[in-house]
Scaffold this motif. Sequence first.
Motif: not given
Length: 132
Positions: A16-17, A20, A38-39, A42-43, A62, A65
């Motif tokens: 994912r990192r 991104l 989006e992030e 998702q978090a 999360r 984040r």
Amino acid sequence: MAYASALLRDPAQTYRRIDLAGRTANADGPALVQLLYEELCQALRVAAWAAENRKFAVKSERVTRATAILFALEANLDFERGGEVSVTLGRLYAGARKQVIEASLGHDGKPFRDVADTLSEIAEAWRAARAA
């Protein structure tokens, strides 16, 4: 060697990192906002799962984040040019942050999903506006 070991601990997170980073490298301002939405969603959805499954470290990560993204979205509002839309979004982000922090104290995933659903609607409107 320590770096490689850290990457292997959570291959999904590593992917994912990298994904991104690749998507943000050449993105313009509106594309970055879309990625943040989006992030963020998702978090929040992962935080919901983690709350229900008592995965406290994952939930904490999360929530942190999601909160950071909400702060970033709010900090980048242009109140001079954005007018009432910026004010409304600022209130929305502050309210969402409050909901996320309150939800982080419990084990119910629904509040996280509720915030994610609301923000997904805004993300969809943002995506449609970009496409037009």
